[in-house]
Design a protein around this motif. Structure first.
Motif, short mmCIF file in Angstrom:
data_model
loop_
_atom_site.label_atom_id
_atom_site.label_comp_id
_atom_site.label_asym_id
_atom_site.label_seq_id
_atom_site.Cartn_x
_atom_site.Cartn_y
_atom_site.Cartn_z
N GLU A 141 0.82 -1.22 0.00
CA GLU A 141 0.00 0.00 0.00
C GLU A 141 0.85 1.27 0.00
O GLU A 141 0.52 2.26 -0.67
CB GLU A 141 -0.93 -0.01 1.20
N GLU A 142 1.96 1.25 0.71
CA GLU A 142 2.78 2.46 0.83
C GLU A 142 3.43 2.86 -0.50
O GLU A 142 3.82 4.03 -0.68
CB GLU A 142 3.87 2.25 1.88
N PHE A 143 3.52 1.92 -1.44
CA PHE A 143 4.14 2.22 -2.73
C PHE A 143 3.14 2.21 -3.89
O PHE A 143 3.49 2.61 -5.00
CB PHE A 143 5.24 1.21 -3.03
N SER A 144 1.93 1.76 -3.66
CA SER A 144 0.99 1.58 -4.77
C SER A 144 0.66 2.88 -5.48
O SER A 144 0.34 2.88 -6.68
CB SER A 144 -0.30 0.92 -4.26
N SER A 145 0.74 4.01 -4.78
CA SER A 145 0.41 5.29 -5.41
C SER A 145 1.64 6.03 -5.94
O SER A 145 1.52 7.14 -6.49
CB SER A 145 -0.33 6.19 -4.41
N VAL A 146 2.82 5.44 -5.81
CA VAL A 146 4.04 6.05 -6.36
C VAL A 146 3.98 5.97 -7.88
O VAL A 146 3.63 4.94 -8.46
CB VAL A 146 5.29 5.33 -5.84
N LEU A 147 4.33 7.06 -8.54
CA LEU A 147 4.31 7.07 -10.00
C LEU A 147 5.41 6.16 -10.55
O LEU A 147 6.54 6.14 -10.04
CB LEU A 147 4.51 8.48 -10.53
N MET A 148 5.07 5.42 -11.59
CA MET A 148 6.06 4.55 -12.23
C MET A 148 7.28 5.35 -12.68
O MET A 148 8.43 4.90 -12.53
CB MET A 148 5.44 3.84 -13.43
N LYS A 149 7.05 6.54 -13.23
CA LYS A 149 8.18 7.32 -13.73
C LYS A 149 9.10 7.78 -12.59
O LYS A 149 10.30 7.94 -12.79
CB LYS A 149 7.69 8.53 -14.54
N HIS A 150 8.53 7.95 -11.39
CA HIS A 150 9.35 8.32 -10.24
C HIS A 150 10.20 7.14 -9.77
O HIS A 150 11.38 7.31 -9.44
CB HIS A 150 8.47 8.83 -9.10
N ALA A 151 9.61 5.96 -9.72
CA ALA A 151 10.37 4.77 -9.34
C ALA A 151 11.47 4.51 -10.37
O ALA A 151 12.59 4.13 -10.02
CB ALA A 151 9.44 3.57 -9.23
N ALA A 152 11.15 4.71 -11.65
CA ALA A 152 12.13 4.51 -12.72
C ALA A 152 13.27 5.51 -12.61
O ALA A 152 14.45 5.17 -12.81
CB ALA A 152 11.45 4.63 -14.07
N ARG A 153 12.95 6.74 -12.29
CA ARG A 153 13.97 7.79 -12.13
C ARG A 153 14.88 7.47 -10.94
O ARG A 153 16.10 7.63 -11.01
CB ARG A 153 13.28 9.14 -11.92
N ALA A 154 14.28 7.00 -9.83
CA ALA A 154 15.06 6.69 -8.64
C ALA A 154 16.04 5.55 -8.90
O ALA A 154 17.22 5.63 -8.57
CB ALA A 154 14.13 6.34 -7.49
N THR A 155 15.55 4.47 -9.50
CA THR A 155 16.40 3.29 -9.67
C THR A 155 17.50 3.52 -10.70
O THR A 155 18.49 2.78 -10.71
CB THR A 155 15.55 2.06 -10.07
N SER A 156 17.36 4.53 -11.56
CA SER A 156 18.37 4.78 -12.60
C SER A 156 19.25 5.98 -12.30
O SER A 156 20.02 6.41 -13.17
CB SER A 156 17.67 4.97 -13.95
N ALA A 157 19.17 6.53 -11.08
CA ALA A 157 19.98 7.69 -10.72
C ALA A 157 21.38 7.24 -10.32
O ALA A 157 21.79 7.31 -9.15
CB ALA A 157 19.32 8.47 -9.58
N ALA A 158 22.14 6.77 -11.31
CA ALA A 158 23.47 6.23 -11.05
C ALA A 158 24.42 7.35 -10.62
O ALA A 158 24.54 8.36 -11.32
CB ALA A 158 24.01 5.54 -12.31
N PRO A 159 25.10 7.19 -9.48
CA PRO A 159 26.04 8.21 -9.03
C PRO A 159 27.09 8.52 -10.10
O PRO A 159 27.57 7.62 -10.79
CB PRO A 159 26.69 7.56 -7.80
N THR A 160 27.41 9.79 -10.21
CA THR A 160 28.32 10.40 -11.20
C THR A 160 27.66 10.60 -12.56
O THR A 160 28.10 11.44 -13.33
CB THR A 160 29.66 9.64 -11.40
N TYR A 161 26.60 9.85 -12.87
CA TYR A 161 25.92 10.01 -14.15
C TYR A 161 24.73 10.97 -14.03
O TYR A 161 24.57 11.87 -14.87
CB TYR A 161 25.43 8.65 -14.67
N PHE A 162 23.88 10.76 -13.02
CA PHE A 162 22.71 11.62 -12.80
C PHE A 162 22.64 12.03 -11.32
O PHE A 162 23.09 11.27 -10.45
CB PHE A 162 21.41 10.90 -13.17
N GLU A 163 22.07 13.19 -11.07
CA GLU A 163 21.92 13.62 -9.68
C GLU A 163 20.89 12.75 -8.98
O GLU A 163 20.02 12.15 -9.61
CB GLU A 163 21.51 15.09 -9.61
N PRO A 164 20.97 12.64 -7.64
CA PRO A 164 19.97 11.86 -6.90
C PRO A 164 18.57 12.37 -7.18
O PRO A 164 18.35 13.55 -7.47
CB PRO A 164 20.37 12.10 -5.44
N ALA A 165 17.61 11.45 -7.09
CA ALA A 165 16.21 11.79 -7.37
C ALA A 165 15.47 12.06 -6.08
O ALA A 165 15.60 11.32 -5.10
CB ALA A 165 15.55 10.63 -8.12
#
Length: 317
Positions: free
Chosen positions: A144-168
């Motif tokens: 339930e705590e994650f069901s309303s999280v936007l897919m694009k936000h989860a995708a942005r978070a998991t792909s925020a590789a250090p040195t490549y992109f800033e933290p999300a």
């Protein structure tokens, strides 16, 4: 039998598992969402996992594996834009991220719009790391705590590789989390996915697990070069070692846990670059060749995989 899919991180090299899954969809006549009860992914693998789960207007998956492979082929330069000024200003990623996140955000917004994790056609497990609380964070679509999280936000978070992109900065409920790429602790999320599957399906005794890599690193780090490196010299190579080493450890552990119930498809990058951000036309073609090589080298494994995945059709969650 419960069937679980795990997809490694690897930036632009995500084209390899996307094309392998396109082959599986073609051979089984089923979508990835129909084939698996749980799909887990880190970084580029997380984006793929969410893409397979996104629901279309007819209640079927919005994207096929070929559709998602097209992201790498046609949008890679937008996600990893080559900028001489950015490279100079960041000193090659030493004092600032290498890339603006604007291109990545644009692509994620286009593909995922305002869909939430809870609307996905199959359960997804997406990895990230909370840098302020110094702890792993797993986006679990069925919670339930994650069901309303936007897919694009989860995708942005998991792909925020250090040195490549800033933290999300990602809203989760009433809080804002500062998140980076889950690859910093688990580039291959297979073991975590197996643990979650055991909790999700406590009465199930029979599991089939497919793990997909994005290419084994083969570029050597020579002692005579590394012995004089300081923090700056080790930064990118250290990330590569962490990502690759964790994936190898997960593969060993899954073999011990499941034996014949586990298959990992991985290939050495003999032709394509192992850089996560090499989006040149030549490297894209080489990544496609690597995927073809993997498919040809694992004919028997793929025949068995497709047979297992064709046994029944899973119902959307």
């Amino acid at each position: 039998m419960k069937k679980i899919l795990s997809i490694d991180g690897g930036g632009i090299r995500g084209l390899i598992p996307a094309l392998v899954l396109a082959h599986i969809e073609e051979k089984t006549g089923k979508t990835v969402a129909e084939c698996f009860d749980l799909i887990s992914g880190t970084s580029t693998g997380g984006i793929l996992a969410l893409g397979f789960s996104k629901q279309g207007e007819t209640g079927k998956p919005k994207y096929s594996a070929h559709d998602l492979a097209e992201i790498y082929q046609s949008r890679g330069k937008e996600i990893f834009p080559r900028s001489l000024w950015k490279g100079i200003a960041s000193v090659g990623g030493l004092i600032d991220e290498l890339y603006s996140h604007e291109g990545l955000d644009r692509v994620l917004d286009e593909y995922f719009s305002h869909d939430t994790l809870g609307t996905g056609l199959t359960k997804t497990l997406i990895t990230s790391y909370d840098i302020e609380n110094r702890e792993p964070l797993f986006f679990k679509s069925w919670r339930e705590e994650f069901s309303s999280v936007l897919m694009k936000h989860a995708a942005r978070a998991t792909s925020a590789a250090p040195t490549y992109f800033e933290p999300a900065l990602i809203p989760i409920g009433d809080t804002i989390k500062a998140l980076v790429d889950g690859g910093v602790f688990i580039n291959s999320p297979s073991v975590s996915a197996y643990v979650e599957a055991k909790k999700l399906f406590p009465d199930e005794q029979d599991f089939f697990f497919l793990s997909l890599g994005t290419g084994e690193l083969v570029r050597k780090i020579f002692h005579h070069e590394a012995k004089n490196w300081g923090k700056a010299g080790w930064l990118i190579p250290l990330l590569d070692c962490m990502f690759d080493g964790v994936a190898d450890a997960s593969h060993y552990q899954m073999n011990m846990l499941l034996d014949d119930g586990y298959i990992r498809l991985q290939t050495s990058l003999d032709t394509a670059s192992d850089d996560m951000d090499n989006v040149t036309d030549n490297n894209i073609e080489n990544l496609k060749l690597e995927a073809t090589k993997l498919i040809q080298a694992h004919t028997d494994d793929l025949e068995r995989i497709c047979k297992i995945l064709s046994q029944d059709t899973l119902q959307p969650v």
